[in-house]
Design a protein around this motif. Sequence first.
Motif, short mmCIF file in Angstrom:
data_model
loop_
_atom_site.label_atom_id
_atom_site.label_comp_id
_atom_site.label_asym_id
_atom_site.label_seq_id
_atom_site.Cartn_x
_atom_site.Cartn_y
_atom_site.Cartn_z
N GLU A 294 -2.61 -4.38 1.63
CA GLU A 294 -2.38 -3.33 1.40
C GLU A 294 -1.39 -2.46 0.86
N ASP A 295 -1.51 -1.02 1.70
CA ASP A 295 -1.06 -0.43 0.23
C ASP A 295 -0.44 0.84 1.38
N ILE A 296 0.57 1.25 1.63
CA ILE A 296 1.31 2.33 2.37
C ILE A 296 0.60 3.82 2.02
N LYS A 297 0.26 4.23 3.57
CA LYS A 297 -0.81 4.86 3.74
C LYS A 297 -0.10 6.55 3.80
N SER A 298 1.12 6.66 4.28
CA SER A 298 2.28 7.63 4.08
C SER A 298 2.72 7.77 3.40
N LYS A 299 3.38 8.76 3.12
CA LYS A 299 5.34 9.07 2.63
C LYS A 299 6.19 7.88 2.94
N PRO A 300 7.11 7.16 2.17
CA PRO A 300 7.54 6.61 3.16
C PRO A 300 8.96 7.01 3.84
N LYS A 301 9.22 6.48 4.77
CA LYS A 301 10.28 7.10 6.00
C LYS A 301 11.72 8.10 4.90
N GLU A 302 11.84 9.18 5.06
CA GLU A 302 13.05 9.04 5.23
C GLU A 302 13.71 9.48 4.12
N GLY A 303 12.33 9.98 3.50
CA GLY A 303 12.83 10.24 2.16
C GLY A 303 12.81 8.93 0.88
N LYS A 304 12.76 8.19 1.55
CA LYS A 304 13.13 6.62 0.47
C LYS A 304 11.60 6.60 -0.38
N ASN A 305 12.14 5.92 -0.72
CA ASN A 305 11.06 4.88 -2.92
C ASN A 305 10.73 3.81 -1.82
N ALA A 306 9.35 3.35 -2.24
CA ALA A 306 8.74 2.46 -1.05
C ALA A 306 8.68 1.65 -2.55
N VAL A 307 8.63 0.86 -3.00
CA VAL A 307 8.69 -0.41 -4.49
C VAL A 307 8.07 -1.42 -4.16
N ARG A 308 6.90 -2.14 -4.92
CA ARG A 308 6.91 -3.56 -5.10
C ARG A 308 6.43 -4.37 -6.23
#
Length: 717
Positions: free
Chosen positions: A483-497
């Motif tokens: 499952e992926d994130i479905k909205s912009k990451p919080k607090e302007g952060k970046n989501a990485v995997r």
Amino acid sequence: MPDSKMDETKKKKKKTAECCGYPISIFFIVVNEFCERFSYYGMRAVLVLYFRYFLLWDDDLATSIYHAFVALCYLTPILGAIIADSWLGKFKTIIYLSIVYAVGQVVMAVSTIHDITDANRDGTPDNFTLHIALSMLGLVLIALGTGGIKPCVAAFGGDQFQEHQSRQLNTFFSVFYLCINAGSLLSTLITPVLRAQECGIHTQQQCYPLAFGVPAALMVVSLVVFIAGSGMYTKTAPEGNIMGSVCKCIWFALNNRFRHRSDIYPKREHWMDWAEEKYDKLLIAQIKMVLKVLFLYIPLPMFWTLFDQKGSRWTLQATTMTGDFGGFVLQPDQMQTVNPILILTLVPIMDRIIFPLIKKCGLNFSPLKRMTVGMLFAATAFIAAALVQMEIDKTLPNFPSSSESQLKVVNMHSESLIVTVPSQEPLLIGSFESSPDYITFDQQDIRLAFNTTPEINKDLSLIKGSRQTLIIPSEPAEMYLKEDIKSKPKEGKNAVRFVNGWTAYLNITNLESSLQPSETSNYTLVSQGMRKFTLTDGIQSCEFSRKFGFGSSYTFLIPSDLFSTDCESIKEIEDMQPNSVHMALQIPQYFLITTGEVMFSVTGLQFSYSQAPKNMKSVLQAGWLCTNAVGNIIVLIVAELGKLPKQWAEYVLFASLLVAVSIIFSIMAYFYTYIDPAEIEAEILKQQETDPDKKKKKETLEMEEKENEQEIKQTKI
Ligand SMILES: C[C@H](N)C(=O)N1CCC[C@H]1C(=O)O
């Protein structure tokens, strides 16, 4: 007010020392306000983070408790005002409640020391209940203190001025507001930096005790400064239980009006005049003044409803924007500091240039007109916010609706694959690549076909409203959904995997656990800027660095030749583009709302002081502050419950509501006549000295009451 008391106040007023036309005592009051606001806003700046990352509350609980606390801070002024005007007087009330406030700040700071319950020394508190109980106690004391003294300090400052200093009195309220914002600006800049330090006895953790301790120290300084000015203040004595008398008088007037509702009784000019039989004309006149102003305040919370969304909605908006200003980088929540910075520049400009210029043009820009224009400015700020939102929406990924599902395919297999997808052209996905973008499906259940030998047909059950990635590992038959994130990451952060294509376990810095071969990690959030990851299988290691913007999401594919290429062959798949609309675009909306604030809030503060009778100055200040509390409560209820599907539409809705409310307010203001309470009070006192009717009326009423009592007794017998 009895004559003897009036004389006493006048006598005291004569003694005040002046500097450049201002009473010297106000120096202590504005410094006190600066320190107090530093303390308040500094603590507020790190409060949500404390809830979230120290007490480990979820986002919803953290923001609800935060807003409830802010609302409480603006509800308690009424308590402080009652204590000041009816019992202790403003001076003592400020001192006692400041002590409560300082104690609250200290309790709050103590509650953030993780070492006090960290018996096993693992860096996390062992007894959360104790920390929660202490912090809640601290917050209640702070709310009582900050709210309680707030109406008293402004009114007490006003009390220092004599009649011939009315020009200076108006300037005082502007300087007072400047101090509020200087304190707010400094503390919002400093306390997050203090929090970011590491401290602790057994283990080093984020330094919440310092971030809360410095505001506590400033509150103690605020109290000391206030006490230091003690000998110079003009102190007006409280006049007994004034709020009790006000309530009884209103109750009597209503009752008396009801008893005389028949047409045979002559009408009276005002319903409060029905209290004349029993109550002093002066008290009735004072209540009328206060009620008139309070009635006028009814529409005002709407301004604060919009204003307070700076801290919530606008900050969220900033998280979908980029804050790279070339020379420096602004974080989304730091955008809020634009408000106090603008206040510090706009208040002098308005006071020294704009308002005098308007006056020179012969226009009567009365306080209530200023407040109306202030509201219109705030409404325009929300239109500006809506326009910015539309720009942002154009750059946002196409997220799935609640009935849709989205899928991406990542091929970690050593050969290219052709994937047949329902109602789409077949997709050619190269080895170690992904499908170009997410494919949107209206249905949940789909069948995919792969051109492997033998051919694989895969039935997938997708999640509605979600984005998922199908990972095809080196052994395609073992494909799995992630499952992926479905909205912009919080607090302007970046989501990485990371997807592990290496043949053994991998440890990666910043990731919770090690990755098995072919496994995909969960997301980890990283801030903007250069970030470094070290990958190791326990024998070999290499470093992988990347510069991140704001609000992006990446899947990094780790190849089988990871260590021989020194991490350089890691491939990135951009799942979500970094934000591209610049935070500078928010400046116009901040400028408009702050201009509105100067016109609305500074004027409201002055207006509430000037239109209040002498013995109810704090009460009216409290009424003014209550408009802020109600505004906050509306944010909690309406903005949280009644979300519109499009954020820009919500902004337009709020702007329209405020325009409607400002029209209503301007009509109410049109019928308001400005008064000089001191003049009215003096006039009534004079009249009363020569009024022979008053005594008679009281006697008649007393007789009536006695007759009634006797009648009741007889009927009982
Ligand atoms: C920080 C704000 N610009 C501001 O000065 N205030 C917001 C609510 C009222 C006022 C304050 O007294 O803090």
